[in-house]
Design a protein around this motif. Structure first.
Motif, PDB file in Angstrom:
ATOM      1  N   GLN A  94      26.976  20.501 -56.435  1.00  0.00           N
ATOM      2  CA  GLN A  94      25.729  20.342 -55.686  1.00  0.00           C
ATOM      3  C   GLN A  94      25.723  21.249 -54.450  1.00  0.00           C
ATOM      4  N   ALA A  95      26.859  21.279 -53.761  1.00  0.00           N
ATOM      5  CA  ALA A  95      26.946  22.087 -52.548  1.00  0.00           C
ATOM      6  C   ALA A  95      26.744  23.563 -52.875  1.00  0.00           C
ATOM      7  N   GLU A  96      27.366  24.023 -53.944  1.00  0.00           N
ATOM      8  CA  GLU A  96      27.249  25.444 -54.316  1.00  0.00           C
ATOM      9  C   GLU A  96      25.796  25.825 -54.608  1.00  0.00           C
ATOM     10  N   THR A  97      25.094  24.941 -55.332  1.00  0.00           N
ATOM     11  CA  THR A  97      23.692  25.243 -55.658  1.00  0.00           C
ATOM     12  C   THR A  97      22.876  25.372 -54.369  1.00  0.00           C
ATOM     13  N   VAL A  98      23.085  24.430 -53.459  1.00  0.00           N
ATOM     14  CA  VAL A  98      22.307  24.459 -52.214  1.00  0.00           C
ATOM     15  C   VAL A  98      22.650  25.717 -51.412  1.00  0.00           C
ATOM     16  N   ILE A  99      23.920  26.029 -51.313  1.00  0.00           N
ATOM     17  CA  ILE A  99      24.337  27.205 -50.523  1.00  0.00           C
ATOM     18  C   ILE A  99      23.698  28.474 -51.091  1.00  0.00           C
ATOM     19  N   GLN A 100      23.762  28.623 -52.404  1.00  0.00           N
ATOM     20  CA  GLN A 100      23.195  29.834 -53.003  1.00  0.00           C
ATOM     21  C   GLN A 100      21.691  29.921 -52.763  1.00  0.00           C
ATOM     22  N   LYS A 101      21.009  28.803 -52.865  1.00  0.00           N
ATOM     23  CA  LYS A 101      19.551  28.821 -52.640  1.00  0.00           C
ATOM     24  C   LYS A 101      19.244  29.167 -51.182  1.00  0.00           C
ATOM     25  N   LEU A 102      20.091  28.678 -50.285  1.00  0.00           N
ATOM     26  CA  LEU A 102      19.899  28.993 -48.864  1.00  0.00           C
ATOM     27  C   LEU A 102      20.135  30.482 -48.588  1.00  0.00           C
ATOM     28  N   VAL A 103      21.127  31.043 -49.246  1.00  0.00           N
ATOM     29  CA  VAL A 103      21.401  32.472 -49.053  1.00  0.00           C
ATOM     30  C   VAL A 103      20.169  33.291 -49.455  1.00  0.00           C
ATOM     31  N   ASP A 104      19.518  32.868 -50.544  1.00  0.00           N
ATOM     32  CA  ASP A 104      18.363  33.625 -51.061  1.00  0.00           C
ATOM     33  C   ASP A 104      17.091  33.417 -50.233  1.00  0.00           C
ATOM     34  N   PHE A 105      17.024  32.329 -49.522  1.00  0.00           N
ATOM     35  CA  PHE A 105      15.771  31.915 -48.880  1.00  0.00           C
ATOM     36  C   PHE A 105      15.562  32.655 -47.548  1.00  0.00           C
ATOM     37  N   GLN A 106      14.510  33.446 -47.469  1.00  0.00           N
ATOM     38  CA  GLN A 106      14.235  34.227 -46.255  1.00  0.00           C
ATOM     39  C   GLN A 106      12.901  33.799 -45.638  1.00  0.00           C
ATOM     40  N   ILE A 107      12.873  33.771 -44.325  1.00  0.00           N
ATOM     41  CA  ILE A 107      11.671  33.329 -43.619  1.00  0.00           C
ATOM     42  C   ILE A 107      11.180  34.484 -42.732  1.00  0.00           C
ATOM     43  N   ALA A 108       9.923  34.846 -42.912  1.00  0.00           N
ATOM     44  CA  ALA A 108       9.401  35.992 -42.156  1.00  0.00           C
ATOM     45  C   ALA A 108       9.105  35.604 -40.709  1.00  0.00           C
ATOM     46  N   ILE A 109       9.391  36.544 -39.831  1.00  0.00           N
ATOM     47  CA  ILE A 109       9.176  36.343 -38.396  1.00  0.00           C
ATOM     48  C   ILE A 109       7.856  37.015 -38.000  1.00  0.00           C
ATOM     49  N   PRO A 110       7.023  36.329 -37.226  1.00  0.00           N
ATOM     50  CA  PRO A 110       5.740  36.925 -36.834  1.00  0.00           C
ATOM     51  C   PRO A 110       5.917  37.933 -35.699  1.00  0.00           C
ATOM     52  N   SER A 111       5.369  39.103 -35.890  1.00  0.00           N
ATOM     53  CA  SER A 111       5.520  40.154 -34.866  1.00  0.00           C
ATOM     54  C   SER A 111       4.812  39.755 -33.572  1.00  0.00           C
ATOM     55  N   TRP A 112       3.864  38.797 -33.679  1.00  0.00           N
ATOM     56  CA  TRP A 112       3.063  38.434 -32.509  1.00  0.00           C
ATOM     57  C   TRP A 112       3.725  37.325 -31.680  1.00  0.00           C
ATOM     58  N   ALA A 113       4.913  36.923 -32.081  1.00  0.00           N
ATOM     59  CA  ALA A 113       5.553  35.812 -31.361  1.00  0.00           C
ATOM     60  C   ALA A 113       6.912  36.206 -30.811  1.00  0.00           C
ATOM     61  N   LEU A 114       7.098  37.487 -30.547  1.00  0.00           N
ATOM     62  CA  LEU A 114       8.395  37.928 -30.014  1.00  0.00           C
ATOM     63  C   LEU A 114       8.384  38.008 -28.495  1.00  0.00           C
ATOM     64  N   GLY A 115       7.202  37.854 -27.937  1.00  0.00           N
ATOM     65  CA  GLY A 115       7.101  37.810 -26.481  1.00  0.00           C
ATOM     66  C   GLY A 115       6.778  36.397 -26.040  1.00  0.00           C
ATOM     67  N   THR A 116       6.691  36.219 -24.724  1.00  0.00           N
ATOM     68  CA  THR A 116       6.340  34.912 -24.200  1.00  0.00           C
ATOM     69  C   THR A 116       4.877  34.636 -24.482  1.00  0.00           C
ATOM     70  N   GLY A 117       4.581  33.444 -24.957  1.00  0.00           N
ATOM     71  CA  GLY A 117       3.185  33.073 -25.153  1.00  0.00           C
ATOM     72  C   GLY A 117       2.607  32.605 -23.819  1.00  0.00           C
ATOM     73  N   GLY A 118       1.549  31.883 -23.905  1.00  0.00           N
ATOM     74  CA  GLY A 118       0.951  31.370 -22.685  1.00  0.00           C
ATOM     75  C   GLY A 118      -0.012  30.284 -23.060  1.00  0.00           C
ATOM     76  N   THR A 119      -0.585  29.671 -22.080  1.00  0.00           N
ATOM     77  CA  THR A 119      -1.645  28.707 -22.339  1.00  0.00           C
ATOM     78  C   THR A 119      -2.885  29.229 -21.620  1.00  0.00           C
ATOM     79  N   ARG A 120      -3.945  28.464 -21.682  1.00  0.00           N
ATOM     80  CA  ARG A 120      -5.162  28.881 -20.960  1.00  0.00           C
ATOM     81  C   ARG A 120      -4.902  28.933 -19.460  1.00  0.00           C
ATOM     82  N   PHE A 121      -3.818  28.270 -19.031  1.00  0.00           N
ATOM     83  CA  PHE A 121      -3.610  28.104 -17.589  1.00  0.00           C
ATOM     84  C   PHE A 121      -2.617  29.079 -16.986  1.00  0.00           C
ATOM     85  N   GLY A 122      -1.720  29.571 -17.795  1.00  0.00           N
ATOM     86  CA  GLY A 122      -0.746  30.481 -17.206  1.00  0.00           C
ATOM     87  C   GLY A 122       0.211  31.016 -18.238  1.00  0.00           C
ATOM     88  N   ARG A 123       0.937  32.029 -17.809  1.00  0.00           N
ATOM     89  CA  ARG A 123       1.932  32.647 -18.674  1.00  0.00           C
ATOM     90  C   ARG A 123       3.109  32.995 -17.788  1.00  0.00           C
TER      91      ARG A 123
END
Ligand code: RM4
Ligand code: MN
Ligand code: MN
Length: 434
Positions: free
Chosen positions: A32-61
């Motif tokens: 079971q562990a091996e199956t999960v590990i292999q699936k995790l190795v394959d699983f990639q999550i894309a990073i949004p280019s628009w979230a690499l800086g500090t965000g802000g709210t309507r009130f401040g940044r």
């Protein structure tokens, strides 16, 4: 900034014996562990280019320093995340915040970090100063998205918005992406402002033009959102309307689920199950929220919900014989107001991996039996048994095997990455994006 692999190796050597002790509890369950590990190795999550800086709210940044000043630096930041966790092997770009001027060079740079380009995102929720107008062959834009884009009453504004999306597809093609995400701020803020039927029809017509420009192997993701920036109606306001557009558009169109885009307490896992079963779920924007589109770190508020979503995803994808890693778009969409964006993204990726791993542990045969026997208590026990399993050693092992760091966040801090970035880029840099 490039991460020297020796630094990862010595960090890993330091934590190795403790890691092996934690992993030891899995030795009875090797298969079971091996199956999960292999699936995790394959699983990639894309990073949004628009979230690499500090965000802000309507009130401040409150900027934190060392933010990427260019697309190249954004790619370098995602490269750094991927070097640390080996699970962020893609970047999702937002146009025109990130226009690649030399796509081949951009592609090569990304490839040098082992990164691919996930869905490209269009932006018709802001007016772009100086954006060329198709009819006039250039010059400052006169056409405003104040009252919508693809739904606009003025056909010239709709045309401009359609052309923009087609332009985004072109950028995506040049980079090797194969999907377009359309999120519209279109809607109305007051009763009476909009003819709902006309808004729907105009949006559909515009989307059809965009759809016609998709290359054969492309998908278009129609992202819905319940409210904001419009507060009375959103023209793509829920999964039902997104599903309607996607169905009317055709087989290349899918619904995109952003976890923060529902009315409070919506049962997102049920939405996911139904869309998947209809073959119309395209992908995800992961984040977490307490109230609305809070764009908080994935798993920081409702980790059980994230697990339940993955439980439905695995069930539905397996029923359709889909490839977990390849067949849906896995993307983060977050904003970081009080945390270091890179640390926050490392936390999000790990939370997603944990939820995925836990959901892989669900005993589906037993769950099915419990359901067929109306054994509510047992069904709950089965799910919570998986949810309460500490899978952190499995996620760490997957990272190790893929060449990443045992503890990415700890290494990020040990190496003073943020200080180094501030040294390279300066304390007052501002990244384009949220
Ligand atoms: C929206 C939505 C979109 C994202 C923009 C920046 O709320 O989540 O996916 O592109 O924000
Ligand atoms: Mn989103
Ligand atoms: Mn959002």
């Amino acid at each position: 900034m490039n991460l020297n692999p020796d630094l990862i190796a010595s960090h890993n050597a330091g934590g190795q014996s403790q890691h092996q002790r934690k992993l030891a509890s899995w030795t009875d369950l090797v298969e079971q562990a091996e199956t999960v590990i292999q699936k995790l190795v394959d699983f990639q999550i894309a990073i949004p280019s628009w979230a690499l800086g500090t965000g802000g709210t309507r009130f401040g940044r409150f900027p934190g320093g060392g933010e990427p000043r260019s697309l190249e630096e954004k790619i370098a930041d995602v490269g750094l995340l991927h070097a640390l966790n080996r699970a962020s092997g893609a970047i999702s770009l937002h146009i025109p915040w990130d226009i690649p001027t030399d796509p081949n060079a951009t592609k090569q740079l990304a490839a040098s970090y082992g990164l691919a380009f996930d869905a490209v995102n269009s932006n018709t929720f802001q007016d772009q100063p100086g954006a060329p107008q198709p009819e006039q062959g250039g010059g400052p834009s006169q056409l405003s998205y104040k009252f919508g884009s693809l739904q606009h009453v003025d056909p010239a504004v709709r045309r401009q918005a359609v052309e923009h999306n087609i332009e985004v597809i072109r950028h995506g093609v040049a980079l090797g992406s194969n999907a377009l995400t359309v999120w519209l701020s279109d809607g109305s803020s007051f009763p009476g402002q909009l003819n709902f039927r006309k808004a729907f029809e105009r949006t559909l017509d515009s989307l059809q033009e965009i759809y016609a420009a998709l290359p054969d192997d492309w998908k278009v993701f129609v992202e819905y959102k319940a409210f904001e920036p419009n507060f009375y109606s959103m023209t793509v306001g829920d999964w039902g309307s997104s599903y309607l557009y996607a169905t009317k558009l055709g087989p290349k169109a899918y619904t995109l689920v952003d976890l923060g885009h529902h009315l409070p307490n919506a049962n997102i896992e049920q939405i996911v199950a139904i869309l998947l079963n209809e073959g119309k779920l395209g992908g995800f924007h992961f984040n977490d929220s307490k109230y609305g589109d809070d764009d908080l770190t994935a798993g920081s508020i409702k980790p059980y919900q994230l697990f339940l979503i993955f439980n439905e995803l695995i069930d539905g994808m397996d029923a359709r014989q889909m490839n977990h890693a390849q067949d849906l778009g896995w993307m983060i969409d977050a904003s970081h107001n009080v945390k270091d964006p890179l640390e926050d993204l490392l936390q999000s990726v790990e939370a997603i991996q944990l939820a995925y791993a836990q959901a892989l542990l669900v005993d589906r045969v037993a769950l099915d039996e419990a359901r067929e026997a109306n054994d509510v208590v047992r069904a709950q026990e089965i799910l919570q048994d998986a949810f309460r399993t500490d899978v952190r050693p499995l996620v760490a092992e997957a990272r190790l095997r893929a060449g990443g760091a045992l503890n990415p966040l700890a290494l990020f801090r040990e190496l003073n990455v943020r200080q180094q970035l501030i040294g390279e880029r300066g304390a007052k840099t501002v990244a384009t994006g949220l």
